[in-house]
Structures are given as structure tokens and as C-alpha cells.
Write an enzyme that holds these catalytic residues in place. Sequence first.
Site, mmCIF file in Angstrom:
data_model
loop_
_atom_site.group_PDB
_atom_site.id
_atom_site.type_symbol
_atom_site.label_atom_id
_atom_site.label_comp_id
_atom_site.label_asym_id
_atom_site.label_seq_id
_atom_site.Cartn_x
_atom_site.Cartn_y
_atom_site.Cartn_z
ATOM 1 N N THR A 222 18.601 13.996 115.386
ATOM 2 C CA THR A 222 19.825 13.210 115.511
ATOM 3 C C THR A 222 20.892 14.000 116.254
ATOM 4 O O THR A 222 21.199 15.130 115.881
ATOM 5 C CB THR A 222 20.357 12.873 114.105
ATOM 6 O OG1 THR A 222 19.326 12.244 113.364
ATOM 7 C CG2 THR A 222 21.570 11.961 114.189
ATOM 8 N N GLU A 223 21.452 13.400 117.292
ATOM 9 C CA GLU A 223 22.535 14.016 118.065
ATOM 10 C C GLU A 223 22.182 15.413 118.586
ATOM 11 O O GLU A 223 23.046 16.254 118.808
ATOM 12 C CB GLU A 223 23.827 14.106 117.227
ATOM 13 C CG GLU A 223 24.304 12.769 116.657
ATOM 14 C CD GLU A 223 25.008 11.879 117.671
ATOM 15 O OE1 GLU A 223 25.166 12.321 118.819
ATOM 16 O OE2 GLU A 223 25.350 10.739 117.323
ATOM 17 N N LEU A 224 20.901 15.656 118.758
ATOM 18 C CA LEU A 224 20.388 16.967 119.192
ATOM 19 C C LEU A 224 20.854 18.107 118.271
ATOM 20 O O LEU A 224 21.050 19.238 118.719
ATOM 21 C CB LEU A 224 20.769 17.289 120.634
ATOM 22 C CG LEU A 224 20.097 16.493 121.753
ATOM 23 C CD1 LEU A 224 20.158 17.259 123.071
ATOM 24 C CD2 LEU A 224 18.649 16.129 121.462
#
Lengths: 425, 413
Positions: B146-148
Site C-alpha cells: 500500500t502506497e509503496l
Amino acid sequence: MKVLMFGWEFPPHITGGLGTACFGMTKGLAKNNVDVIFVVPKAFGDEDQSNVRIVNASDITINLDHEKDRMYWNRVQYMEIGSNIIPYVGVEEFTQMVETGSNVYENFRGNVFAPSYEFSGRYGANLMEEVARYALIGSAIATQNDFDVIHAHDWLTYSAGVAAKETTGKPLIVHMHATEFDRSGENINTDVFAIEKNGMEKADVVITVSNLTRQIAIERYGIDPQKVVTVHNAVEPSEKTVLKHDGSKGKLVTFLGRVTYQKGPEYFVEAAYKVLQRDPNIRFVMAGTGDLIQKMILRAAQLRIGNRFHFTGFLQGNDIDQLFSMTDVFVMPSISEPFGIVPLEAMRSNVPVVISKQSGVSEVLKHALKVDFWDINALSDAIYGLCHYKALSDFFIKYGKEEVENIKWEHASYKIKKVYESLLS
Amino acid sequence: MNRSICFYFQVHQPFRLRTYRFFDIGRNHYYFDEYYNKLIMRRVAEKCYLPMNDLLLSQIEKYKSKVKITFSFTGIVLEQMEMYAPEVLESFKKLIATGNVEVLSETYSHALCSINKRDEFERQVALHRETIEKHFGVKPKCFRNTELIYSDEIGATVADMGYKVMLAEGAKHVLGWKSPNFMYVNAINPKLKILLRNFRLSDDITFRFSQQSWSEWPVTTEKFVTWLNRIPDNEEIVNIFMDYETFGEHQAVSTGIFDFMAHLPEAILTQTNFKFATPSELAKKLQPVSAIHVPNKMSWSDEERDLTAWLGNALQDDAFDTLYKLTEKMKLVDDEDLIRDWNYLQTSDHFYYMCTKWLSDGEMHKYFTHYSSPYNAYINYMNVLSDFSECVDLHLKTKESTKLKNNLKKQKK
């Protein structure tokens, strides 16, 4: 007997307790055979008009060439409202006005005379302008109507009351629902203070909503104690029978009011935290809004009680009834409360109440737990006790309801009628 | 020498909450704004997903295996496609069936659980794998969080789960003088290869494409190719990672973004020595140059490239802690509706709406929120969470009592 009454708001369009109080009072007066002409700055059209005749101040046309109005306007100027301070104007906005070289006083006066000017009917940025305009209209209404006494509610209408008195010579009663010291603590707005002081000095009788407020009028405004009378507020009997929500989902503790310094919301949040340490199943609700709301939300989050502490925003009408029907304890921790009508409404709905000793309503209530607003420990203790000890809450519910049913506007209005009569004889 | 360029697009939509008032607690257990979610899915489908999928498909048909694309879909965006835009799902299936598209693994509901709840993280990833296999018939080999969001520890967890490659942000504060254009490995478990996002070139498209105040505006394929060619010859990969909604949604069609993308593959293939590749291909092909040390969690969001878009202020922390306090209880829950809500409530967007950083990335945050203030977002979320945890407690209580009854019956027999 007929009264010309100046107000600022009327149900259902209310921003505070003033509208509710005026409504109850006019009803009570009607029962005591007193006629009322109630003037509000802006009637929305859906007010309950069965007991009063509402004159919408925006509907009155003013002939500026009329000598009396001119004469009156000179008095307004004399009243020093035109100083370079306009309340509710933000610092930046004000600085901007000064920097652009616009003469605030000129603008102020110019707007007041603009023929298409409309009252907004809400407390707003050009409040002082509206107050002055309202006063101008006050004298116009006074000359066009027939009545015996003038009754003005709170400082916003005092100028109108004074103007009406000066154009007609009829006796004036000013009604102190709150003082500038209640609203702003010690950092008072001096213009507002001056209007309040002038209104009370010009009045034949000053009615205060509690002895607490009477003391303030005498001590801080230097008003002659002889003409200051306390008439406690009352509450309308509930016409609805609200079913009690069953308490299977845990107890609910409610705060209802403007979220401002005066109402002491932070003490409620801190007490909630203390109570939740002991009983994590209780829920808390803060209903209402105000300049401290964000601070309160942030504080609840910091204390990690967000899943037990809820915010509803501003509530009206049915939502309030519904909230009371779910509530187990009502709390009013006001730092300074001239009267405080909401605890009476809570008790009417079978809800036990905890109120601060610094509220006017504590003078009339027996069946309420009273604590100092700053005493978070006592406040938490009271909340916890009412949530857990059934005998205690049952007692308060039973006798509280009985008590509040005897605090009727009919009685309060009777006292007000006696005040009118004393001025006419 | 042949170098590689990797385009990866993130496809995600949260299940946004409806206005859930205090009075609803204990009375109404539906939390989501069906109308609004459908509205947005339809809008994004028309403006972005459908036209951009067509564009990519025609490029793949034209250049065959010379053009490669990577996608990651959250489980909840696929659910919303099924409900509100089935034709979008079909068109993605078509793209993936070409064999030139890699699909990544991630959490099911774009959750933040990798931060503190390993069990829940593993459950979410497994659920996501199932979903991807069900829809597209492929087994993802490469992971994107998620979101890197990435740290040494999260990388090690991902390696334990059997992945060989993971994507992360090429954050300046982590890389220092190092370049993002190489293959790295996790500092704890060197078996996990790490691909880092080239944020400059990625953001040139995502954020700056239509920014007229920027000295390089307008971005053309010629310019982009020049920038690529300017990268020193020894640097092996360029990772262009971005939200898929960039095309047609964040950057409107009027900016020329579609024309740009329609001509970019040709320009890259003819005017540079870069070849398209997917993360798994890169993992096979390239040797890592070194380990990358990321003791503190980083992400691809905001100027700070940290977690402060979702966590850190009192509102977010209270909401986050309250939510994840339910983790242990949720392991016992077998009610489908409750598990669905549990997934949806974990979506990072809910915490993003509560962000109070208005200075550096205020505009970005305002763009993505439907609440009038972070305070309202918090109040609404907490009301929902209160009702949800009551439902969970009730469910577990009922479950416990039926179990007791059944045991009693057995004993009687």
C-alpha cells in the site's frame, strides 16, 4: 395590556437559548392576557405565530426625511457605536480595512442609510451596523403601533428599546439574558459593554434571569439595585411523550450547547476521560458547535477516547428530543451561565442532570447534582454515580421531573406582568 | 547495452463512507456511500480506465511483446468494478490476456496493516492473491505494498511470504547520493530484490504534466526521451510508478496526456536503448548492486515520503489504534458482512482524509477528500467504528452462546 417587544431571534431560527426563552415568555404572557408585538430583525416566515404577532423588521420602510428618524439617528451617533471597532470582524479583515484607508465609520454610516439594506437575522460580521439599523427601525415601529410598555431582550435590541422609549415616552424594560462578561470572560468588547450599560441606565426596570446576573448588573455595570429584578427562566411543558431508549447498549452522557469558552466543554472532555478509565462502556456525546469544537475533537483523539466520545454538530428540534431520549446523564459544566435552560429541558425528558454551581439555573433547582465547573474529579464522580447507582438516578428522574414541571413560563410571565403593571400605575 | 524501463500503474478506489451520524450507532449497520462510490467509479471508468485500456491494448497489438505494462489492483477496486463497471473489468482481463502485462500482489483493501499487524497483513495478502487468480488467472510473483510503504522489516516479512521482488519509493532521504536506477536488495533478507521508483521522471508525468508554471512545460515525448537518454549509461533501469488515475482523471484529457502516452512507446523503442520490462523479468535479468537500508518506514506519498499522510496526528492515531485493537477479535469472527466491513474500514484513504498537514501537500489532500474537514472525517469514521465494534462484540457473544448450547445438547445425548 400590550407590549412592544424587541428580540433578535425566534424559534425555529435560533442560535442560542434567547429564542427559546422569548418563545416561552410570550406564550406565558398570552396566558396572562398580555398582548405582544414581537420585533425580530428577520422573520423567515415559518415561526410559530399563534401567540404573538411577529413584525419583521426588514419589512418596515423608513422615510429618512422624517424628522424624528433624523433626530433619532443623531442620538445613535451620540451613543458611540461608531468608534473604529466593529465586533466580529477578524483582526486581519479589520487591519485590511484600516490599511486601505477606508474610513470604517463612514462605511458604517453609509450602509446604515442604504435604502435596500436587509437584516441578515444572524449574528454576523456587520452586527453593529445591524444593531444601529435596528434601533432606527425601533423608533419607527414605536410611532406606528399602539402599546403600553417596551420590553427589549439582550444588548442587541437595547438601542431599539431606548429609541422607542425616547420617541414615545413609554416605560422601558430591558431583559438581561447574558452579560458581556458571560460571553467573553474578562476580555470584554467595550462597545457592547457600553450599549448594555446605557440600556440598563435608560431602562425603568432591568430584569435579570438569575441572582448571579443581577449581581453582575449591579456590581460591574453600576446599576441601581432598586430597579434590578430577578425573574428566573422557565421551561415549556413537553407535549410529546418520548419513549425512553433502553439502556442495553451502555449508558450515555450528554453535553448540549454551544462549544465555547463560556460553556466549559473542556471540563466535560476531561471528565469523560476520567470516567472511561473506570467504566469503558459509557458513551459521551458533545452536541453543538462553536469556536472550540476543533480543539475538543483533537483533545478527545489525544486522550484516545474517540470511539466512546462522539460529536453530532449543531442539533435542533426532533434531534434534540431523540438525543434526550437516549441520554442517561446530562451535564452542563458552564464556567459562567446567566441561566441555562437546557438542564430543565433534560429533566423534562426524564434525564438526571449535573450542573455547575456557576449557573443561574442552580439557584432554582433542587434535584440536580451541582459541582464547581473546574472540579473535574467531582464532575466525573457525579457522572459515574448517576450511571451506576440506580437508586440515585431513579430519585433524580422522579423528583426532577416533578420539580421542572412546576417551573412554568406561566408563573415567570406573571412576575413579568407585575413588573409592567408597577410601571403603569 | 540494453537498458530497461518499467511502467507500473496502481488501480485503486476506496469504499467511501456515507455520512454516518451518532444517531445511527446501534441502529444502522450500513456504512458506505453506494451512490457516491458508484458515481466516482463510473466517472473514472469513462474518463480513465476505458480509454486508457484501449490505448494500451492498441500499443501492445502494434508492438507485441516489445511493450510491457505492470498493474496492481486492490481487491476493493475490483469489487467496485464488478458492481458498477463490469466492462472495465473485462477490458483489464483482455489486457492481461495478451501476456504482456504483469499483475502485482498487495493487500486486499489497500490497508496499512503491514505497519503493525503481521497476521492481518498476511491474511490480506492471501485474500488478494485469491482474488487476482479468480479474476485474471495469474499468480502474482512480485509485491507492492500500500502506497509503496517499505522498511527493512516489512521487506523481510514480504520475503518470508515467498516473494522475490518488491517495489519501493526511491526516496531522496534514503538514497542520498545513490541512484534509484539500479536493482537493490533488502537489508535483512538479501533474497528479496528491491525496485526503486524514479520519482523525478514519474512525477514529471503525474504531477507536472499540466503544470504551466513549470519551466519544462509542456512535456513532450521528445523531451521525455531526451531526459531518458541523459541518464548515465551504466544505470540499468528506470522505474516509472504512478496511479493509473493520472490518465484522464488527475490529468484531464485536455492536457494531452493521452496523446503523449500514445506516442511514448514508439519514441522509447526507436530513440533510446531502453526496453520495456516487468518487475519479474527484471528480477531474473539483473544483479543487485547493494543492499538498501531503510530502518524507518517510507512511502511514495507527499513531500516527506513517509507515513504522515495517514498517521501521526492525534485524530489518525486514535482511529488507527482503535481499529487495530479489533484484530484479535476479528480472528474469531466468521460473519461475512463483518469481515467485509473489516476489510473496507482498513483502507488507507480513511486515514488520509484525517490528515491536517495543509502546508506542503494541502492541495493534493484537498483534491482527494470529500469531507469538509479532517475533523469531520474523524468524527464520521469513529462513529462507524463504534457501531462496527458493537456488532463484532454482539456477534462473538451470540457465537459463544450457541456453542455452549450445542455442547449442552451433545452432553445430554
